[in-house]
Design a protein around this motif. Structure first.
Motif, short mmCIF file in Angstrom:
data_model
loop_
_atom_site.label_atom_id
_atom_site.label_comp_id
_atom_site.label_asym_id
_atom_site.label_seq_id
_atom_site.Cartn_x
_atom_site.Cartn_y
_atom_site.Cartn_z
N PRO A 112 12.62 4.67 0.42
CA PRO A 112 11.76 4.65 -1.21
C PRO A 112 13.08 4.37 -2.44
CG PRO A 112 11.94 7.13 0.31
CD PRO A 112 12.61 5.74 0.87
N GLY A 113 12.14 3.73 -2.94
CA GLY A 113 12.86 2.99 -3.60
C GLY A 113 13.33 1.72 -3.56
N SER A 163 0.72 -1.35 -0.08
CA SER A 163 -0.57 0.11 -0.20
C SER A 163 0.80 1.55 -0.52
CB SER A 163 -0.50 -0.20 1.27
OG SER A 163 -1.77 -1.08 1.36
N HIS A 164 2.18 1.31 0.77
CA HIS A 164 2.82 2.42 0.97
C HIS A 164 3.46 2.58 -0.68
CE1 HIS A 164 6.77 4.34 1.66
NE2 HIS A 164 6.40 4.48 2.19
N ASP A 165 3.82 1.49 -1.27
CA ASP A 165 4.79 1.40 -1.94
C ASP A 165 3.90 1.84 -3.02
OD1 ASP A 165 7.22 1.36 -0.52
OD2 ASP A 165 7.67 -0.71 -0.77
N LEU A 166 2.92 1.44 -3.02
CA LEU A 166 2.06 2.05 -4.17
C LEU A 166 1.76 2.96 -4.54
CD1 LEU A 166 0.37 -1.21 -5.22
CD2 LEU A 166 1.83 -0.90 -6.51
N ARG A 167 1.38 3.99 -3.43
CA ARG A 167 1.24 4.77 -3.01
C ARG A 167 1.69 6.05 -3.55
NH1 ARG A 167 -0.20 4.86 1.52
NH2 ARG A 167 -2.77 4.12 1.54
N THR A 168 3.16 5.88 -2.88
CA THR A 168 4.14 6.73 -3.56
C THR A 168 4.25 7.27 -5.04
OG1 THR A 168 5.57 6.69 -1.89
CG2 THR A 168 6.43 7.91 -2.92
N PRO A 169 4.16 6.04 -5.77
CA PRO A 169 4.66 5.97 -6.84
C PRO A 169 3.36 6.97 -7.76
CG PRO A 169 4.40 3.50 -6.74
CD PRO A 169 4.38 4.19 -5.49
N ASP A 213 5.78 23.85 -19.47
CA ASP A 213 5.96 23.52 -20.55
C ASP A 213 7.11 23.67 -21.59
OD1 ASP A 213 6.69 26.40 -20.06
OD2 ASP A 213 4.52 27.21 -20.88
N ASP A 214 8.09 24.29 -20.66
CA ASP A 214 9.63 24.19 -20.95
C ASP A 214 9.73 22.29 -21.62
OD1 ASP A 214 12.12 23.89 -19.46
OD2 ASP A 214 9.41 23.62 -18.21
N PRO A 215 10.53 22.44 -22.89
CA PRO A 215 10.90 21.07 -23.64
C PRO A 215 11.71 20.40 -22.61
CG PRO A 215 11.06 22.85 -25.84
CD PRO A 215 10.85 23.91 -23.96
N ALA A 216 12.66 20.58 -21.40
CA ALA A 216 13.37 20.05 -20.86
C ALA A 216 12.83 19.41 -19.78
CB ALA A 216 14.64 20.80 -20.13
N THR A 217 11.79 20.37 -19.31
CA THR A 217 10.88 19.68 -17.77
C THR A 217 10.22 18.64 -18.49
OG1 THR A 217 10.91 21.86 -16.89
CG2 THR A 217 9.63 20.51 -16.30
N VAL A 218 9.45 18.78 -19.95
CA VAL A 218 8.38 18.37 -19.71
C VAL A 218 9.03 16.92 -20.66
CG1 VAL A 218 6.62 17.64 -22.10
CG2 VAL A 218 6.66 19.68 -21.04
N SER A 219 10.32 16.29 -20.94
CA SER A 219 10.94 15.65 -21.78
C SER A 219 11.78 14.69 -19.82
CB SER A 219 11.94 15.85 -22.00
OG SER A 219 12.85 14.37 -22.74
N ARG A 220 11.94 15.54 -18.82
CA ARG A 220 12.17 15.08 -17.80
C ARG A 220 10.80 14.28 -17.09
NH1 ARG A 220 12.45 17.58 -12.65
NH2 ARG A 220 12.20 19.13 -13.74
N TYR A 221 9.93 14.97 -17.12
CA TYR A 221 8.54 14.21 -16.56
C TYR A 221 8.63 12.94 -17.11
CZ TYR A 221 7.49 18.13 -13.04
OH TYR A 221 6.89 18.43 -12.33
N HIS A 222 8.01 12.90 -18.77
CA HIS A 222 8.07 11.70 -19.09
C HIS A 222 8.61 10.77 -18.79
CE1 HIS A 222 6.01 14.06 -22.70
NE2 HIS A 222 5.15 13.64 -22.15
N ARG A 223 10.14 11.04 -19.23
CA ARG A 223 11.43 9.82 -18.25
C ARG A 223 10.93 9.57 -17.46
NH1 ARG A 223 15.10 13.86 -20.82
NH2 ARG A 223 15.80 13.87 -18.40
N ARG A 224 10.26 10.40 -16.09
CA ARG A 224 9.91 9.87 -14.56
C ARG A 224 8.56 8.86 -15.07
NH1 ARG A 224 13.10 8.72 -10.40
NH2 ARG A 224 12.03 8.27 -8.95
N ARG A 282 7.92 7.07 -17.16
CA ARG A 282 8.36 5.89 -17.98
C ARG A 282 8.39 5.40 -17.07
NH1 ARG A 282 9.15 2.96 -22.62
NH2 ARG A 282 10.09 1.36 -21.63
N VAL A 283 9.62 5.79 -16.05
CA VAL A 283 10.67 4.58 -14.55
C VAL A 283 9.85 4.25 -13.32
CG1 VAL A 283 11.95 4.99 -12.61
CG2 VAL A 283 12.58 6.01 -15.11
#
Length: 371
Positions: free
Chosen positions: A331-332, A159-165, A182-193, A195-196
């Protein structure tokens, strides 16, 4: 006076017939009293024996082979013997009843213990078997309690480990949806995160599914003859990137020619879980040793890390579901299912897995039957 052989045969025949009638009546009475005390049934047996003897004497008397004086003497002797026989039967029955009551009281107690009273051989054997059965029941109860505790811990941890991600995924998705970033670098970082975190959730769900199959006895193994060295090499190759990211060195010493009958996918997963666990708990720039060799007629794989050791009180619980120890509650760190899955897979292969503290860390040892 000598009795002719023919007369003796007739006497034996009629005496046996009379005794058989008495025995049949005795068996009928025993059948009626089959639910009564053993003492009562033993008295019936004693009386049946005496009556069978008396019936034989009656037969001899009717055939006029003994006179009235002799008959009276024989009847007196048989009656005295019958009284003694019934008394002995009654005493023996009371002793058996008393022994049985001692055994029943021991069974009704909270924790069965072999009675200190000396019991007849059959009841003593029954007492020993009951003691063994109670020990097995107590062990099964302890395992059930431990499993239930592990299940509760699993629910809490998952429950804890599912709730965090999930919370992180939702926050990033809302930020992207509301165009907070909206800046491309942050959007790309969010997308990578995203996916992880998605991969992490997928791995956790896979572990839960695998563990549920193991506990349900639904793990199906496709066994074939494979080399243990190949499995170890694949496990090391599959975890090398994770080790390199932490600056950890993987050092192996694998003996060739160690055939095992195993499911390559499942056993490989168990070995990877052990290596990943060692990487997670070994400090940066540490060293992990993986050794595969034959020992005492079995194929052994040893994974030694530099985690600093495990508290002695935690060693028996290392392979429990969702147990990670206080030091690993970060965490992790995973859902704490890797070692439980490894144990389930190894035991499904008729093998053994254990852990001991050694040197600067701990050593996990897997023993498998040679193919």
């Amino acid at each position: 006076m000598r009795i002719p052989l023919e007369d003796l045969l007739w006497v034996a025949w009629y005496a046996a017939l009379a005794a058989a009638v008495v025995a049949a009546l005795g068996l009928a009475v025993l059948h009626v009293l089959r639910e009564r005390s053993v003492a009562v049934q033993l008295v019936v047996v004693g009386l049946s024996t005496v009556l069978a003897t008396i019936s034989g004497i009656v037969v001899i008397s009717l055939m006029m082979l003994i006179n009235e004086h002799d008959r009276a003497v024989v009847f007196a002797v048989v009656t005295a013997a019958g009284v003694v026989s019934v008394a002995v039967s009654l005493l023996l029955g009371r002793r058996l009843v008393a022994a049985n009551r001692v055994l029943v009281d021991a069974v009704r107690s909270d924790a069965y213990r072999i009675p200190a009273t000396r019991l007849p051989a059959e009841l003593a054997e029954l007492s020993r078997e009951l003691d063994a059965a109670y020990r097995r029941l107590a062990a099964a109860h302890d395992r059930e309690q431990a499993l239930e505790a592990s299940r509760r811990e699993l629910v809490a941890w998952v429950s804890h480990d599912l709730r965090t991600p999930l919370a992180g995924l939702r926050a990033m998705a809302e930020a992207l949806e509301d165009e907070v970033v909206d800046d491309p670098a942050t959007v790309s970082r969010y997308h990578r995160r995203i996916r992880v975190e998605s991969d992490r959730l997928t791995e956790m769900v896979d572990d839960l599914f695998e563990l549920s199959r193991i506990h349900a006895g639904a793990l199906r193994l496709s066994r074939r003859r494979i080399g243990l060295s190949d499995l170890v090499a694949e496990a090391v190759a599959g975890t090398e990137a994770l080790a390199r990211a932490k600056g950890i060195r993987l050092r192996g010493d694998v003996q060739s020619g160690l055939p095992v009958e195993a499911d390559a996918g499942e056993l490989g997963r168990a070995l990877r879980n052990l290596v990943v666990n060692a990487i997670r708990h070994t400090p940066d720039d540490g060293t992990i040793e993986i050794i595969a060799a034959e020992r005492d007629g079995a194929a052994c794989v040893t994974v030694a890390d530099a985690c600093g050791g495990i508290p002695e009180a935690d060693l028996p619980r290392v392979f429990d579901v969702a147990f990670r120890g206080e030091a690993a509650r970060t965490p992790g760190g995973g859902a704490g299912l890797g070692l439980a899955i490894a144990r389930g897979i190894v035991e499904a292969h008729a093998g053994e897995i254990g852990v001991v503290n050694a040197g600067a860390g701990c050593r996990f040892v897997v023993r498998l039957p040679l193919g």
